[in-house]
Motif scaffolding. Structure first.
Motif, PDB file in Angstrom:
ATOM      1  N   TYR A  68       0.596  -1.340   0.047  1.00 54.68           N
ATOM      2  CA  TYR A  68       0.067   0.000  -0.262  1.00 54.68           C
ATOM      3  C   TYR A  68       0.534   1.434  -0.085  1.00 54.68           C
ATOM      4  CZ  TYR A  68      -3.759  -3.253   1.628  1.00 54.68           C
ATOM      5  OH  TYR A  68      -4.465  -4.503   1.353  1.00 54.68           O
ATOM      6  N   GLN A  69       1.912   1.459  -0.483  1.00 50.92           N
ATOM      7  CA  GLN A  69       3.168   2.347   0.409  1.00 50.92           C
ATOM      8  C   GLN A  69       3.042   3.728  -1.183  1.00 50.92           C
ATOM      9  OE1 GLN A  69       6.982   1.600  -0.471  1.00 50.92           O
ATOM     10  NE2 GLN A  69       8.003   3.411   0.146  1.00 50.92           N
ATOM     11  N   MET A  70       2.511   3.179  -2.535  1.00 50.45           N
ATOM     12  CA  MET A  70       1.912   3.920  -3.362  1.00 50.45           C
ATOM     13  C   MET A  70       0.855   3.934  -3.756  1.00 50.45           C
ATOM     14  SD  MET A  70       4.977   5.674  -4.177  1.00 50.45           S
ATOM     15  CE  MET A  70       4.284   6.534  -4.829  1.00 50.45           C
ATOM     16  N   VAL A  71      -0.289   3.829  -2.911  1.00 50.06           N
ATOM     17  CA  VAL A  71      -1.908   3.669  -2.500  1.00 50.06           C
ATOM     18  C   VAL A  71      -2.757   3.965  -1.856  1.00 50.06           C
ATOM     19  CG1 VAL A  71      -4.154   1.462  -3.365  1.00 50.06           C
ATOM     20  CG2 VAL A  71      -1.388   1.260  -3.601  1.00 50.06           C
ATOM     21  N   PRO A  72      -2.654   5.643  -1.982  1.00 53.00           N
ATOM     22  CA  PRO A  72      -3.192   6.221  -1.793  1.00 53.00           C
ATOM     23  C   PRO A  72      -5.047   6.341  -1.154  1.00 53.00           C
ATOM     24  CG  PRO A  72      -2.476   7.686  -2.784  1.00 53.00           C
ATOM     25  CD  PRO A  72      -2.198   6.897  -3.012  1.00 53.00           C
ATOM     26  N   GLU A  73      -5.754   5.779  -2.807  1.00 58.77           N
ATOM     27  CA  GLU A  73      -6.890   6.088  -2.475  1.00 58.77           C
ATOM     28  C   GLU A  73      -7.483   4.881  -2.449  1.00 58.77           C
ATOM     29  OE1 GLU A  73      -5.208   5.730  -6.697  1.00 58.77           O
ATOM     30  OE2 GLU A  73      -4.477   5.442  -5.039  1.00 58.77           O
ATOM     31  N   GLN A  74      -8.929   4.907  -1.756  1.00 60.15           N
ATOM     32  CA  GLN A  74      -9.399   2.999  -1.736  1.00 60.15           C
ATOM     33  C   GLN A  74     -10.357   2.657  -2.861  1.00 60.15           C
ATOM     34  OE1 GLN A  74     -12.843   5.053   1.120  1.00 60.15           O
ATOM     35  NE2 GLN A  74     -10.954   5.173   2.731  1.00 60.15           N
ATOM     36  N   PHE A  75     -10.497   1.764  -3.030  1.00 59.22           N
ATOM     37  CA  PHE A  75     -11.034   1.015  -4.119  1.00 59.22           C
ATOM     38  C   PHE A  75     -12.200   0.154  -3.599  1.00 59.22           C
ATOM     39  CE2 PHE A  75      -6.386   2.223  -4.991  1.00 59.22           C
ATOM     40  CZ  PHE A  75      -6.348   1.931  -6.134  1.00 59.22           C
ATOM     41  N   ASP A  76     -12.972  -0.225  -4.865  1.00 57.84           N
ATOM     42  CA  ASP A  76     -14.530  -0.945  -4.160  1.00 57.84           C
ATOM     43  C   ASP A  76     -14.069  -2.510  -4.421  1.00 57.84           C
ATOM     44  OD1 ASP A  76     -15.483   0.887  -4.555  1.00 57.84           O
ATOM     45  OD2 ASP A  76     -15.711   0.522  -7.265  1.00 57.84           O
ATOM     46  N   CYS A  77     -12.464  -3.336  -4.811  1.00 56.98           N
ATOM     47  CA  CYS A  77     -12.449  -4.274  -5.188  1.00 56.98           C
ATOM     48  C   CYS A  77     -11.376  -4.434  -5.067  1.00 56.98           C
ATOM     49  CB  CYS A  77     -12.744  -4.939  -6.160  1.00 56.98           C
ATOM     50  SG  CYS A  77     -12.674  -6.848  -6.071  1.00 56.98           S
ATOM     51  N   ILE A  78     -10.037  -5.467  -3.620  1.00 55.21           N
ATOM     52  CA  ILE A  78      -8.731  -5.851  -4.335  1.00 55.21           C
ATOM     53  C   ILE A  78      -8.512  -7.597  -4.256  1.00 55.21           C
ATOM     54  CG2 ILE A  78      -6.663  -5.270  -2.219  1.00 55.21           C
ATOM     55  CD1 ILE A  78      -7.991  -3.109  -1.292  1.00 55.21           C
ATOM     56  N   ILE A  79      -7.406  -7.836  -4.922  1.00 57.07           N
ATOM     57  CA  ILE A  79      -7.506  -9.250  -4.967  1.00 57.07           C
ATOM     58  C   ILE A  79      -5.954  -9.351  -4.652  1.00 57.07           C
ATOM     59  CG2 ILE A  79      -9.391  -9.141  -7.233  1.00 57.07           C
ATOM     60  CD1 ILE A  79      -7.494  -8.305  -8.813  1.00 57.07           C
ATOM     61  N   SER A  80      -6.217  -9.991  -4.959  1.00 58.35           N
ATOM     62  CA  SER A  80      -4.087 -10.671  -4.720  1.00 58.35           C
ATOM     63  C   SER A  80      -3.778 -12.014  -4.650  1.00 58.35           C
ATOM     64  CB  SER A  80      -3.562 -10.071  -2.782  1.00 58.35           C
ATOM     65  OG  SER A  80      -2.581 -10.276  -3.022  1.00 58.35           O
ATOM     66  N   ASN A  81      -2.390 -12.254  -5.237  1.00 62.28           N
ATOM     67  CA  ASN A  81      -2.385 -13.357  -5.610  1.00 62.28           C
ATOM     68  C   ASN A  81      -0.958 -13.573  -5.306  1.00 62.28           C
ATOM     69  OD1 ASN A  81      -2.279 -16.354  -6.264  1.00 62.28           O
ATOM     70  ND2 ASN A  81      -2.233 -15.784  -8.501  1.00 62.28           N
ATOM     71  N   PRO A  82      -0.447 -13.206  -4.806  1.00 61.69           N
ATOM     72  CA  PRO A  82       0.913 -12.976  -3.303  1.00 61.69           C
ATOM     73  C   PRO A  82       2.179 -14.340  -3.573  1.00 61.69           C
ATOM     74  CG  PRO A  82      -0.603 -13.430  -1.341  1.00 61.69           C
ATOM     75  CD  PRO A  82      -1.973 -13.179  -2.994  1.00 61.69           C
ATOM     76  N   PRO A  83       3.417 -14.284  -3.924  1.00 53.44           N
ATOM     77  CA  PRO A  83       3.995 -15.291  -4.137  1.00 53.44           C
ATOM     78  C   PRO A  83       4.173 -16.181  -3.035  1.00 53.44           C
ATOM     79  CG  PRO A  83       5.146 -13.159  -3.838  1.00 53.44           C
ATOM     80  CD  PRO A  83       3.964 -12.755  -3.321  1.00 53.44           C
TER      81      PRO A  83
END
Length: 83
Positions: A68-83
């Motif tokens: 989230y370091q460069m993500v100041p805004e909010q989102f409707d949906c957050i997805i992730s497929n981390p290593p």
């Protein structure tokens, strides 16, 4: 992805985006997709994949960031497929 694609979103955040495949898969269901990737090779691959697929930079943005370091805004949906 099959559950996420059931809705439409104003904005989607893809954390640990890798080559960008998840963000590109949901692009038709979102007004804007922001992908976040820290690894240089994956970051460049995500940018290239957006260009190869003809996605507008206004609709598809790739940021080099640690979560989230460069993500100041909010989102409707957050997805992730981390290593």
């Amino acid at each position: 992805m099959k559950y996420i694609k059931r809705d439409s979103y104003d904005s989607v955040l893809d954390l640990c985006a890798g080559s960008g495949v998840q963000g590109l898969n949901i692009i038709e269901n979102a007004e804007k997709v922001v992908e976040v990737e820290l690894n240089d090779v994956a970051y460049n691959a995500a940018i290239l994949n957006g260009k190869i697929n003809g996605i507008s930079p206004k609709k598809y943005e790739v940021r080099k960031s640690n979560l989230y370091q460069m993500v100041p805004e909010q989102f409707d949906c957050i997805i992730s497929n981390p290593p």
